[in-house]
Design a protein around this motif. Structure first.
Motif, PDB file in Angstrom:
ATOM      1  N   ALA A  66     -33.094   1.825 -57.536  1.00  0.00           N
ATOM      2  CA  ALA A  66     -32.590   2.716 -56.490  1.00  0.00           C
ATOM      3  C   ALA A  66     -33.274   2.494 -55.156  1.00  0.00           C
ATOM      4  CB  ALA A  66     -32.756   4.170 -56.921  1.00  0.00           C
ATOM      5  N   GLY A  67     -34.331   1.655 -55.123  1.00  0.00           N
ATOM      6  CA  GLY A  67     -35.060   1.429 -53.882  1.00  0.00           C
ATOM      7  C   GLY A  67     -35.872   2.623 -53.449  1.00  0.00           C
ATOM      8  N   SER A  68     -36.278   3.466 -54.393  1.00  0.00           N
ATOM      9  CA  SER A  68     -37.014   4.679 -54.061  1.00  0.00           C
ATOM     10  C   SER A  68     -38.514   4.412 -54.122  1.00  0.00           C
ATOM     11  CB  SER A  68     -36.646   5.799 -55.045  1.00  0.00           C
ATOM     12  OG  SER A  68     -37.429   6.946 -54.824  1.00  0.00           O
ATOM     13  N   PRO A  69     -39.278   4.889 -53.142  1.00  0.00           N
ATOM     14  CA  PRO A  69     -40.736   4.709 -53.191  1.00  0.00           C
ATOM     15  C   PRO A  69     -41.437   5.724 -54.079  1.00  0.00           C
ATOM     16  CG  PRO A  69     -40.138   5.834 -51.173  1.00  0.00           C
ATOM     17  CD  PRO A  69     -38.842   5.522 -51.887  1.00  0.00           C
ATOM     18  N   LYS A  70     -40.711   6.632 -54.697  1.00  0.00           N
ATOM     19  CA  LYS A  70     -41.318   7.680 -55.516  1.00  0.00           C
ATOM     20  C   LYS A  70     -41.878   7.098 -56.813  1.00  0.00           C
ATOM     21  CE  LYS A  70     -38.213  11.375 -53.955  1.00  0.00           C
ATOM     22  NZ  LYS A  70     -37.268  10.533 -53.196  1.00  0.00           N
ATOM     23  N   THR A  71     -42.922   7.730 -57.314  1.00  0.00           N
ATOM     24  CA  THR A  71     -43.469   7.385 -58.620  1.00  0.00           C
ATOM     25  C   THR A  71     -42.727   8.191 -59.692  1.00  0.00           C
ATOM     26  OG1 THR A  71     -45.168   9.097 -58.467  1.00  0.00           O
ATOM     27  CG2 THR A  71     -45.715   6.908 -57.590  1.00  0.00           C
ATOM     28  N   TYR A 118     -28.286  12.423 -62.866  1.00  0.00           N
ATOM     29  CA  TYR A 118     -26.955  11.945 -62.482  1.00  0.00           C
ATOM     30  C   TYR A 118     -26.934  11.490 -61.027  1.00  0.00           C
ATOM     31  CZ  TYR A 118     -21.997  12.146 -61.302  1.00  0.00           C
ATOM     32  OH  TYR A 118     -20.736  11.846 -60.837  1.00  0.00           O
ATOM     33  N   VAL A 119     -27.604  12.229 -60.146  1.00  0.00           N
ATOM     34  CA  VAL A 119     -27.671  11.844 -58.735  1.00  0.00           C
ATOM     35  C   VAL A 119     -28.380  10.503 -58.581  1.00  0.00           C
ATOM     36  CG1 VAL A 119     -28.672  12.478 -56.505  1.00  0.00           C
ATOM     37  CG2 VAL A 119     -27.517  14.199 -57.880  1.00  0.00           C
ATOM     38  N   LEU A 120     -29.453  10.292 -59.359  1.00  0.00           N
ATOM     39  CA  LEU A 120     -30.149   9.004 -59.309  1.00  0.00           C
ATOM     40  C   LEU A 120     -29.242   7.870 -59.770  1.00  0.00           C
ATOM     41  CD1 LEU A 120     -32.761   7.352 -58.915  1.00  0.00           C
ATOM     42  CD2 LEU A 120     -33.354   7.911 -61.274  1.00  0.00           C
ATOM     43  N   GLY A 121     -28.479   8.091 -60.831  1.00  0.00           N
ATOM     44  CA  GLY A 121     -27.553   7.063 -61.306  1.00  0.00           C
ATOM     45  C   GLY A 121     -26.485   6.721 -60.277  1.00  0.00           C
ATOM     46  N   GLN A 122     -25.948   7.733 -59.608  1.00  0.00           N
ATOM     47  CA  GLN A 122     -24.950   7.467 -58.573  1.00  0.00           C
ATOM     48  C   GLN A 122     -25.555   6.714 -57.392  1.00  0.00           C
ATOM     49  OE1 GLN A 122     -21.613   8.104 -58.835  1.00  0.00           O
ATOM     50  NE2 GLN A 122     -22.180   8.611 -60.931  1.00  0.00           N
ATOM     51  N   LYS A 181     -25.774   3.087 -58.358  1.00  0.00           N
ATOM     52  CA  LYS A 181     -24.465   2.431 -58.307  1.00  0.00           C
ATOM     53  C   LYS A 181     -24.065   2.098 -56.878  1.00  0.00           C
ATOM     54  CE  LYS A 181     -22.533   4.401 -62.548  1.00  0.00           C
ATOM     55  NZ  LYS A 181     -21.467   5.264 -63.118  1.00  0.00           N
ATOM     56  N   ARG A 182     -24.259   3.044 -55.956  1.00  0.00           N
ATOM     57  CA  ARG A 182     -23.896   2.786 -54.557  1.00  0.00           C
ATOM     58  C   ARG A 182     -24.768   1.682 -53.966  1.00  0.00           C
ATOM     59  NH1 ARG A 182     -23.611   8.531 -54.385  1.00  0.00           N
ATOM     60  NH2 ARG A 182     -25.701   8.600 -53.461  1.00  0.00           N
ATOM     61  N   ARG A 183     -26.038   1.695 -54.288  1.00  0.00           N
ATOM     62  CA  ARG A 183     -26.936   0.680 -53.729  1.00  0.00           C
ATOM     63  C   ARG A 183     -26.588  -0.706 -54.272  1.00  0.00           C
ATOM     64  NH1 ARG A 183     -32.239  -1.452 -54.780  1.00  0.00           N
ATOM     65  NH2 ARG A 183     -33.317  -1.910 -52.810  1.00  0.00           N
ATOM     66  N   GLU A 184     -26.302  -0.808 -55.551  1.00  0.00           N
ATOM     67  CA  GLU A 184     -25.951  -2.104 -56.118  1.00  0.00           C
ATOM     68  C   GLU A 184     -24.612  -2.594 -55.600  1.00  0.00           C
ATOM     69  OE1 GLU A 184     -26.214  -1.589 -60.327  1.00  0.00           O
ATOM     70  OE2 GLU A 184     -28.398  -1.910 -60.370  1.00  0.00           O
TER      71      GLU A 184
END
Length: 313
Positions: free
Chosen positions: A97-102, A156-160, A163-166
Motif C-alpha cells: 500500500a506504500g504506507s509508512p506505518k508499522t 477492507y479500506v487497506l485492501g481497496q 488495489k488502487r495503488r497497484e
C-alpha cells in the motif's frame, strides 16, 4: 430500563474509564523499559529542545484524547503482537500500500475504528433506551457487531487502497519502461536509467524506483535492492520487469529490447482486460433489457390486438 438509568450507566462507564486511565498511567505503575533505564548512564545526551521537534501526526481528529490514549494503545498493541501470527503478512500488505506505518500503528488504527463502532453502537442503544425500547440481547449484539465491523472495515479500506495503488502502477509501467529503454539505448546503465526516469516522472511506480535507488546508494547491491521490490510487489508484469533487470545487471544481457517487449506485453494485457470488462458489462446490460424493456415491448405490441378482439366480441 428508563432513560435516566441508561444515562447514569453511561456516565458511570465514562467515569470509570477515566479513573482507570489516570491510575494506570501513574509513574510508579508504569513498567520501565531498558532504554529508559540505561539512558541516564549514557554519555551522549540529546540536548535538542522538545519544542523544536516535529509534531506527532494524529490518526484521529481528537488530538488531546488521542495523546492521552496513545500510550495505552501502544502498550496493548505491544502485548497483543506477541500472539499475532500475521505480522509478516500485514507488513507486506502495508508495503504494497506504500504506507509508512508499522504493524503496531495499523493495529492501533484498527482498535480505534473498532472503538468508534463501539461508541456509535452505545449511542444508538442509549437513544433506543431513552425511547423505551431497551433490550439486553440487542445491546450485546449491536455493540459486538459494530466493534467487529469497525475492525474489519479498516482492513477492507487497506485492501481497496492496495488495489488502487497497484492499478496506478500498472497504468504507469508501460511509459516508464519505454523511457528506461530509451535511456539504456542511449548508453545509460540500469541504475542510471532508473534514476533519470525517477527524476523526470512522478507517480506510485516512480516512488518505488526511488526506494530501490535509495537502497542501492546506501550500500545494498543493486540486484538485492531490485529483488527486494520483487518480494514486495505481487504484480506479475512488475516482477518480470525487475527480474529482467536483475539478470541484465548480473550477466550483462541487452536490456532495451527486453524493456520494450515488457511494455508491449503490459499494454496488450490492458487491452485484453478492457475487452473482458466490456464483455462482462455487455452481459450485465442484458438483465434490464430482458426483464425491463422486452416485456414492455411485448405489451405495447400485443395490447392493440387484444383491444381489437375485445371490441369484436
Amino acid at each position: 430500563m428508563s432513560s435516566v438509568t441508561a444515562l447514569a450507566v453511561l456516565c458511570g462507564l465514562v467515569l470509570g474509564a477515566g479513573l482507570w486511565l489516570t491510575i494506570v498511567r501513574l509513574p510508579f505503575l508504569r513498567s520501565t523499559t531498558l532504554a529508559e533505564r540505561i539512558e541516564p548512564q549514557l554519555k551522549s545526551r540529546n540536548l535538542e529542545s522538545r519544542l523544536l521537534r516535529a509534531p506527532t501526526q494524529n490518526l484521529t481528529p481528537f488530538g488531546p484524547l488521542e495523546r492521552i490514549l496513545r500510550p495505552v494503545l501502544r502498550d496493548a498493541m505491544t502485548y497483543l503482537s506477541r500472539f499475532n501470527v500475521g505480522s509478516a503478512a500485514l507488513a507486506n500488505r502495508l508495503a504494497r500500500a506504500g504506507s509508512p506505518k508499522t504493524t503496531l500503528d495499523y493495529r492501533a488504527e484498527q482498535l480505534l475504528w473498532a472503538g468508534a463502532g463501539f461508541v456509535l453502537a452505545v449511542l444508538v442503544v442509549a437513544v433506543r433506551a431513552a425511547a423505551g425500547q431497551f433490550s439486553p440481547a440487542l445491546l450485546v449484539v449491536t455493540v459486538i457487531g459494530s466493534s467487529m465491523a469497525g475492525y474489519l472495515l479498516r482492513d477492507y479500506v487497506l485492501g481497496q487502497h492496495i488495489k488502487r495503488r497497484e492499478a496506478k502502477m500498472l497504468s504507469e509501467f508501460p511509459s516508464l519502461a519505454e523511457l528506461m529503454a530509451l535511456a539504456v539505448a542511449a548508453g545509460e546503465s540500469a541504475m542510471g536509467a532508473m534514476d533519470r526516469v525517477t527524476r523526470s516522472s512522478s507517480g506510485e511506480l516512480s516512488a518505488e524506483f526511488a526506494i530501490v535507488i535509495a537502497d542501492a546508494r546506501s550500500g545494498k547491491p543493486l540486484p538485492e535492492a531490485l529483488q527486494g521490490f520483487s518480494s514486495r510487489a505481487e504484480l506479475p508484469p512488475l516482477v518480470r520487469f525487475f527480474d529482467g533487470l536483475v539478470v541484465a545487471v548480473e550477466r550483462g544481457t541487452p536490456l532495451a529490447a527486453v524493456l520494450r517487449a515488457q511494455a508491449a506485453d503490459v499494454r496488450d494485457a490492458a487491452k485484453r482486460e478492457l475487452m473482458e470488462s466490456a464483455g462482462r458489462k455487455e452481459i450485465a446490460m442484458m438483465v434490464p433489457l430482458v426483464f425491463g424493456v422486452l416485456p414492455l415491448t411485448v405489451v405495447f405490441a400485443a395490447f392493440p390486438a387484444i383491444a381489437a378482439l375485445d371490441i369484436s366480441l
